[in-house]
Design a protein around this motif. Structure first.
Motif, PDB file in Angstrom:
ATOM      1  N   LEU A   1       0.741  -1.182  -0.228  1.00 27.81           N
ATOM      2  CA  LEU A   1       0.003   0.091   0.065  1.00 27.81           C
ATOM      3  C   LEU A   1       0.787   1.215   0.081  1.00 27.81           C
ATOM      4  CD1 LEU A   1      -2.949  -0.833   2.804  1.00 27.81           C
ATOM      5  CD2 LEU A   1      -3.072  -1.083   0.033  1.00 27.81           C
ATOM      6  N   LEU A   2       0.529   2.283  -0.505  1.00 30.62           N
ATOM      7  CA  LEU A   2       1.053   3.582  -0.730  1.00 30.62           C
ATOM      8  C   LEU A   2       0.182   4.610  -0.761  1.00 30.62           C
ATOM      9  CD1 LEU A   2       4.109   4.685  -1.474  1.00 30.62           C
ATOM     10  CD2 LEU A   2       2.969   4.886  -3.826  1.00 30.62           C
ATOM     11  N   LYS A   3       0.578   5.928  -0.194  1.00 33.25           N
ATOM     12  CA  LYS A   3      -0.215   6.989  -0.009  1.00 33.25           C
ATOM     13  C   LYS A   3       0.745   8.313   0.056  1.00 33.25           C
ATOM     14  CE  LYS A   3      -1.241   7.327   4.940  1.00 33.25           C
ATOM     15  NZ  LYS A   3      -2.472   7.349   5.867  1.00 33.25           N
ATOM     16  N   ASP A   4       0.037   9.276  -0.462  1.00 33.14           N
ATOM     17  CA  ASP A   4       0.921  10.728  -0.157  1.00 33.14           C
ATOM     18  C   ASP A   4       0.331  11.217   1.199  1.00 33.14           C
ATOM     19  OD1 ASP A   4       1.621  13.293  -0.022  1.00 33.14           O
ATOM     20  OD2 ASP A   4       1.053  13.648  -2.549  1.00 33.14           O
ATOM     21  N   PRO A   5       1.259  11.444   2.139  1.00 33.16           N
ATOM     22  CA  PRO A   5       0.741  11.867   3.477  1.00 33.16           C
ATOM     23  C   PRO A   5      -0.027  13.101   3.221  1.00 33.16           C
ATOM     24  CG  PRO A   5       2.935  12.080   3.467  1.00 33.16           C
ATOM     25  CD  PRO A   5       2.510  11.176   2.040  1.00 33.16           C
ATOM     26  N   ASP A   6       0.196  14.160   2.130  1.00 34.62           N
ATOM     27  CA  ASP A   6      -0.338  15.410   2.140  1.00 34.62           C
ATOM     28  C   ASP A   6      -1.909  15.371   1.423  1.00 34.62           C
ATOM     29  OD1 ASP A   6       2.350  16.423   2.683  1.00 34.62           O
ATOM     30  OD2 ASP A   6       3.007  16.528   0.725  1.00 34.62           O
ATOM     31  N   GLN A   7      -2.175  14.526   1.004  1.00 33.42           N
ATOM     32  CA  GLN A   7      -3.732  14.166   0.557  1.00 33.42           C
ATOM     33  C   GLN A   7      -4.561  13.174   1.335  1.00 33.42           C
ATOM     34  OE1 GLN A   7      -4.377  15.410  -2.734  1.00 33.42           O
ATOM     35  NE2 GLN A   7      -2.322  16.394  -2.618  1.00 33.42           N
ATOM     36  N   THR A   8      -5.507  13.807   1.937  1.00 32.91           N
ATOM     37  CA  THR A   8      -6.532  13.110   2.473  1.00 32.91           C
ATOM     38  C   THR A   8      -6.918  11.805   1.708  1.00 32.91           C
ATOM     39  OG1 THR A   8      -6.895  14.931   4.132  1.00 32.91           O
ATOM     40  CG2 THR A   8      -8.588  13.168   4.288  1.00 32.91           C
ATOM     41  N   ASP A   9      -7.602  12.376   0.604  1.00 32.92           N
ATOM     42  CA  ASP A   9      -8.284  11.430  -0.401  1.00 32.92           C
ATOM     43  C   ASP A   9      -6.991  11.335  -1.427  1.00 32.92           C
ATOM     44  OD1 ASP A   9      -9.603  10.134  -2.027  1.00 32.92           O
ATOM     45  OD2 ASP A   9     -11.065  11.604  -2.494  1.00 32.92           O
ATOM     46  N   GLN A  10      -6.890  10.000  -1.781  1.00 31.09           N
ATOM     47  CA  GLN A  10      -5.802   9.463  -2.930  1.00 31.09           C
ATOM     48  C   GLN A  10      -6.130   9.775  -4.062  1.00 31.09           C
ATOM     49  OE1 GLN A  10      -2.523   9.220  -1.609  1.00 31.09           O
ATOM     50  NE2 GLN A  10      -3.562   9.778   0.211  1.00 31.09           N
ATOM     51  N   ALA A  11      -7.469  10.046  -4.394  1.00 34.71           N
ATOM     52  CA  ALA A  11      -8.046   9.863  -5.766  1.00 34.71           C
ATOM     53  C   ALA A  11      -7.163  10.966  -6.588  1.00 34.71           C
ATOM     54  CB  ALA A  11      -9.625  10.507  -5.446  1.00 34.71           C
ATOM     55  N   PRO A  12      -6.887  12.071  -6.093  1.00 41.09           N
ATOM     56  CA  PRO A  12      -6.300  13.021  -7.085  1.00 41.09           C
ATOM     57  C   PRO A  12      -4.750  12.297  -7.669  1.00 41.09           C
ATOM     58  CG  PRO A  12      -7.177  14.362  -5.407  1.00 41.09           C
ATOM     59  CD  PRO A  12      -7.105  12.850  -4.937  1.00 41.09           C
ATOM     60  N   LEU A  13      -4.083  11.722  -6.917  1.00 39.64           N
ATOM     61  CA  LEU A  13      -2.902  10.951  -7.248  1.00 39.64           C
ATOM     62  C   LEU A  13      -3.323   9.783  -8.070  1.00 39.64           C
ATOM     63  CD1 LEU A  13       0.070   9.992  -7.065  1.00 39.64           C
ATOM     64  CD2 LEU A  13      -0.440   8.994  -4.739  1.00 39.64           C
ATOM     65  N   MET A  14      -4.373   9.107  -7.740  1.00 39.56           N
ATOM     66  CA  MET A  14      -4.819   7.894  -8.572  1.00 39.56           C
ATOM     67  C   MET A  14      -4.983   8.280  -9.959  1.00 39.56           C
ATOM     68  SD  MET A  14      -7.834   5.181  -7.805  1.00 39.56           S
ATOM     69  CE  MET A  14      -7.905   4.183  -9.207  1.00 39.56           C
ATOM     70  N   HIS A  15      -5.830   9.578 -10.153  1.00 41.84           N
ATOM     71  CA  HIS A  15      -6.190  10.343 -11.304  1.00 41.84           C
ATOM     72  C   HIS A  15      -4.893  10.446 -12.065  1.00 41.84           C
ATOM     73  CE1 HIS A  15     -10.662  10.994 -10.825  1.00 41.84           C
ATOM     74  NE2 HIS A  15     -10.144   9.982 -10.226  1.00 41.84           N
ATOM     75  N   TYR A  16      -3.846  11.249 -11.289  1.00 37.68           N
ATOM     76  CA  TYR A  16      -2.527  11.598 -12.105  1.00 37.68           C
ATOM     77  C   TYR A  16      -1.917  10.365 -12.734  1.00 37.68           C
ATOM     78  CZ  TYR A  16       1.763  14.072 -12.718  1.00 37.68           C
ATOM     79  OH  TYR A  16       2.925  14.424 -13.214  1.00 37.68           O
ATOM     80  N   LEU A  17      -1.830   9.319 -12.019  1.00 38.60           N
ATOM     81  CA  LEU A  17      -0.914   8.128 -12.264  1.00 38.60           C
ATOM     82  C   LEU A  17      -1.541   7.671 -13.469  1.00 38.60           C
ATOM     83  CD1 LEU A  17      -0.687   6.594  -8.590  1.00 38.60           C
ATOM     84  CD2 LEU A  17       1.172   7.336 -10.262  1.00 38.60           C
ATOM     85  N   MET A  18      -3.015   7.549 -13.460  1.00 40.06           N
ATOM     86  CA  MET A  18      -3.696   6.997 -14.542  1.00 40.06           C
ATOM     87  C   MET A  18      -3.406   7.704 -15.866  1.00 40.06           C
ATOM     88  SD  MET A  18      -7.100   5.577 -12.750  1.00 40.06           S
ATOM     89  CE  MET A  18      -7.930   4.841 -14.508  1.00 40.06           C
ATOM     90  N   LYS A  19      -3.458   8.976 -15.928  1.00 37.28           N
ATOM     91  CA  LYS A  19      -3.419   9.862 -16.763  1.00 37.28           C
ATOM     92  C   LYS A  19      -2.082   9.543 -17.482  1.00 37.28           C
ATOM     93  CE  LYS A  19      -6.768  13.240 -15.476  1.00 37.28           C
ATOM     94  NZ  LYS A  19      -7.125  14.660 -15.138  1.00 37.28           N
ATOM     95  N   ASN A  20      -1.000   9.213 -16.724  1.00 36.49           N
ATOM     96  CA  ASN A  20       0.416   8.987 -17.197  1.00 36.49           C
ATOM     97  C   ASN A  20       0.734   7.474 -17.461  1.00 36.49           C
ATOM     98  OD1 ASN A  20       2.162  11.514 -17.023  1.00 36.49           O
ATOM     99  ND2 ASN A  20       0.659  11.720 -15.225  1.00 36.49           N
ATOM    100  N   GLY A  21      -0.404   6.692 -17.589  1.00 42.94           N
ATOM    101  CA  GLY A  21      -0.139   5.383 -17.828  1.00 42.94           C
ATOM    102  C   GLY A  21       0.066   4.245 -16.767  1.00 42.94           C
TER     103      GLY A  21
END
Length: 358
Positions: free
Chosen positions: A296-316
């Motif tokens: 498991l991984l998370k960005d501690p600066d993000q309460t919700d990891q959805a923005p990071l997930m969307h960014y990753l997916m847009k970058n493949g």
């Protein structure tokens, strides 16, 4: 609205209305990055004739091989059409029973139990995911079964052996089934626990294992469970005839001989995991202390990891969401450990994400 499993990334892109890039790297399925063993690939053309005859409904040859692997009797082993069938069979076996699931855990335990009209409750572990057996022991008097996944999916954390052994012993005393899902234990750890030795006398222990993860053959669907012969006989009566196809049975026998392949896999996973963890610490990501081929991984600066997930997916980069894991509810993302090239690409995109927040 999100898919309930990893793999098949196009469903995830569709559900989030994100345009899928031409090239994607799928980190959502926990499979061996080497792909299937070469021995299986080499023998595959010879397997064509197997589709013209019915498979052995008792999986006799593979059952013998699995029993020998564990120093057990064949009567303790039941081969199934992947972990999904085995979980469903256990659910049917527990029809109308009181079941507790140690969370976070694979969502199919609950689905199978609710389909069997079981009363389902949770025992949620706090983040860090240390297993204290005492609260569960106290609950056993009011339960018929407990599901425990170790190494845990989705965290990758292996529970303390003595804590698990305490649960095994108490489950027998209190006549409560303990179902241990070891889908990743036997193959991805150098030293596997020997819980199977308890099966000779313990009628309350059920162990489930997968052959699709280590050998990267999820399309064939193959797994097995081990339990006391009385339990195996009862569950086998619930199993559809010929549920495991002949190609899967053949593949299982070939794969079990691939000791060098398994050793090389463990070496790759350990090296890549260490490399990834060093990167995460440098770039301020929080990760689970996994012992296997996912984490498991998370960005501690993000309460919700959805923005990071969307960014990753847009970058493949395709991670596994955790929205349907009780106790996680989307606060983490799960990733498989892939090849060195794929892991390097993941780190490149994560470094790019981090630079956006500076």
């Amino acid at each position: 609205m999100l898919p309930s499993h990893g793999s098949n990334p196009h469903y995830l892109y569709e559900s989030l209305s994100i345009e899928q890039p031409e090239e994607t790297l799928d980190f959502s399925a926990n499979l061996n990055p080497f792909g299937p063993p070469k021995a299986l690939i080499e023998k595959w053309p010879d397997a064509f004739d197997l589709i013209t005859t019915y498979p052995d409904p008792h999986a006799t040859s593979l059952t013998k091989k699995l029993a020998a692997r564990h120093g057990s009797e064949e009567s303790h082993v039941l081969v199934g059409n992947g972990g999904a069938e085995l979980i469903t069979l256990v659910g049917r076996f527990l029809f109308h029973k009181r079941v507790c699931i140690v969370q976070p855990a694979f969502s199919e335990y609950e689905e199978a139990c609710r389909s069997a009209e079981c009363e389902v409750t949770y025992h949620k572990l706090e983040e860090g995911w240390r297993l204290d057996p005492n609260p569960l022991v106290e609950k056993m008097n009011h339960l018929d079964a407990i599901f425990l996944c170790t190494p845990n999916n989705p965290t990758g954390v292996s529970y303390d052996l003595e804590s698990v052994r305490t649960l095994i012993a108490e489950a027998e005393k209190q006549d409560c089934y303990l179902i241990i899902d070891e889908a990743f234990f036997a193959d991805f750890l150098h030293k596997e626990p020997r819980y199977t030795v308890e099966l000779m006398t313990n009628r309350n222990l059920i162990i489930m294992r997968s052959l699709t993860k280590m050998f990267a053959i999820p399309g064939l669907r193959l797994g097995y469970m081990m339990a006391h012969p009385e339990v195996i006989r009862a569950i086998k009566k619930l199993k559809p005839h010929w549920s495991v196809n002949a190609l899967a049975l053949m593949a299982g026998e070939i794969c079990l001989d691939e000791q060098a392949y398994m050793k090389a896999t463990r070496k790759l996973i350990e090296g890549e995991r260490e490399k990834l963890q060093l990167f995460f610490e440098k770039h301020r990501y929080i990760y689970s202390r996994s012992t296997v081929n996912f984490y498991l991984l998370k960005d501690p600066d993000q309460t919700d990891q959805a923005p990071l997930m969307h960014y990753l997916m847009k970058n493949g980069i395709v991670p596994r969401h955790t929205e349907n894991f009780p106790g996680l509810e989307g606060r983490w993302l799960r990733f498989a450990i892939r090849t060195s090239y794929e892991n390097d690409r993941l780190m490149e995109v994560l470094a790019s994400w981090r630079s956006l927040s500076l």
